[in-house]
Each structure stands twice: as C-alpha cells, then as structure tokens.
Design an enzyme around this catalytic site. Structure first.
Site, PDB file in Angstrom:
ATOM      1  N   ASP A  83       0.837   4.769  -5.043  1.00 22.94           N
ATOM      2  CA  ASP A  83       0.069   3.704  -5.913  1.00 22.94           C
ATOM      3  C   ASP A  83       0.525   3.430  -7.243  1.00 22.94           C
ATOM      4  O   ASP A  83       0.007   4.740  -7.401  1.00 22.94           O
ATOM      5  CB  ASP A  83      -1.227   3.232  -5.727  1.00 22.94           C
ATOM      6  CG  ASP A  83      -1.982   3.118  -4.544  1.00 22.94           C
ATOM      7  OD1 ASP A  83      -1.131   2.610  -3.607  1.00 22.94           O
ATOM      8  OD2 ASP A  83      -3.811   3.101  -4.358  1.00 22.94           O
TER       9      ASP A  83
ATOM     10  N   ASP B 199       2.189  10.704  -5.622  1.00 26.26           N
ATOM     11  CA  ASP B 199       0.877   9.626  -5.557  1.00 26.26           C
ATOM     12  C   ASP B 199       2.086   8.759  -4.615  1.00 26.26           C
ATOM     13  O   ASP B 199       2.629   8.672  -4.768  1.00 26.26           O
ATOM     14  CB  ASP B 199       0.705   9.689  -7.136  1.00 26.26           C
ATOM     15  CG  ASP B 199      -0.750   8.661  -6.954  1.00 26.26           C
ATOM     16  OD1 ASP B 199      -0.929   8.280  -5.840  1.00 26.26           O
ATOM     17  OD2 ASP B 199      -0.373   7.667  -7.797  1.00 26.26           O
TER      18      ASP B 199
END
Ligand code: ZN
Length: 187
Positions: free
Chosen positions: A9, A7
C-alpha cells in the site's frame, strides 16, 4: 539472485486511511505494475512484505485479502510482471507480534524462505516503518514519495544515505541501471 522487497500500500497501489478492504478499493499507482515487470525483465525476483492489520481488526477476512491479491497478480501479469511471494502481517499493533513492520519479522521470513541474505537487498517502502524494518533486517531501505512517502521523507531528512525517489517506477529505473546506493546502515 537479485531480489527486491516491496511494500504494497502506497508503493504498488494507492494508500487509504480506511484500509484496502476489497478488490475494488485496490487501485494500482500508475506505472507501478510496469515497474515490477521491468524489474523482472532485469532479473529481479520481487517479493512483497506488507502490514495488513485490517485482517486482525476484522475489517477484512483472509478470503477477501486473497481476492485482492488475485486482482493485483492478474493486473501485474497483464503488465508482464510477477511476484515470487507475498508475505503479510495480519496482526493489530496491540497484538505485539514479531512480523508487523517496523519489526523485521516479515523480512527475516523472506530471507529464511528464499535462503538469501538481505545485505544489499533493496526494500522499497513509503513509510518510516518500512525503512526501520528494512534496516533492522539488514536490508537497504529506499523511500518513494507516493502514499505516505512525503511525510516519511521529512522523517529521514538528515539521514541522507536513504535514497528517495518519486515513485516505484523511478526507483526501479535506478535499480535496473545498477545505480542504487546499496550501502547498508548499521545502528
Ligand atoms: Zn504480525
């Protein structure tokens, strides 16, 4: 081929409730870029799977998203690392697309594009939707406590087979040492 899916953020860069809408707002979490470089050096290809609904919300245009990713790639290169690809979902929740996590569309696209099965592929995220998307795609979720990770950790309490580490650096060290639990959970 060794592959790890990350991922963005809250894992690589600091999370923001206001979305990351400019290169200036993109700030690496200390140690995360070096962690990607160490993964590369250990033979891992690193691919991103990231929800970027700010695009669909018209808070961010595609050109700016690409500039943000240029900044990330530049800083990563300075740290000695590289990303094989960035897969992102630009849609809003109400668009009901197949790619916004917790749906597995981004992961399935990665599997198709790289022609690699996702069983035993670690997927590092900071939220429940990362965990759920990874599980739905047959990958192995790993949580980090950066970003929204402490909340998510509370959410997986009792599902103790999901490993949790302080940050990407710590997760990378365990992956590189070959000590990551790679059991994959079926529903
Ligand atoms: Zn989507």
């Amino acid at each position: 081929m060794k592959l790890v899916i990350l991922d963005r953020d809250g894992v690589i860069n600091q999370e923001s409730d206001e979305f990351i809408k400019s290169p200036e707002e993109w700030q690496a979490i200390p140690g995360s870029l070096e962690a990607i470089a160490r993964l590369n050096q250990a033979g891992y290809r690193v691919v991103l799977a990231t929800n970027q609904s700010a695009v669909g919300r018209q808070l961010l245009d595609m050109e700016t998203l690409l500039r943000i990713h240029d900044k990330m790639r530049y800083q990563l290169a300075e740290a000695g690392g590289t990303l094989d690809a960035i897969f992102f979902c630009p849609h809003r929740p109400k668009d009901n697309c197949d790619c916004r996590k917790p749906k597995p569309g981004l992961f399935l696209d990665i599997a198709a594009r790289l022609r690699v099965p996702l069983a035993n592929v670690p997927a590092v995220g900071d939220s429940m939707r990362d965990v759920e998307a990874a599980q739905a795609a047959g990958a192995c979720p790993i949580l980090v406590r950066t970003g929204n990770g402490q909340q998510a950790e509370a959410g997986v309490a009792g599902r103790s087979h999901i490993p949790v580490y302080d940050d990407l650096s710590a997760a990378a060290d365990v992956l590189i040492a070959g000590r990551i639990p790679t059991m994959h959970q079926s529903q």
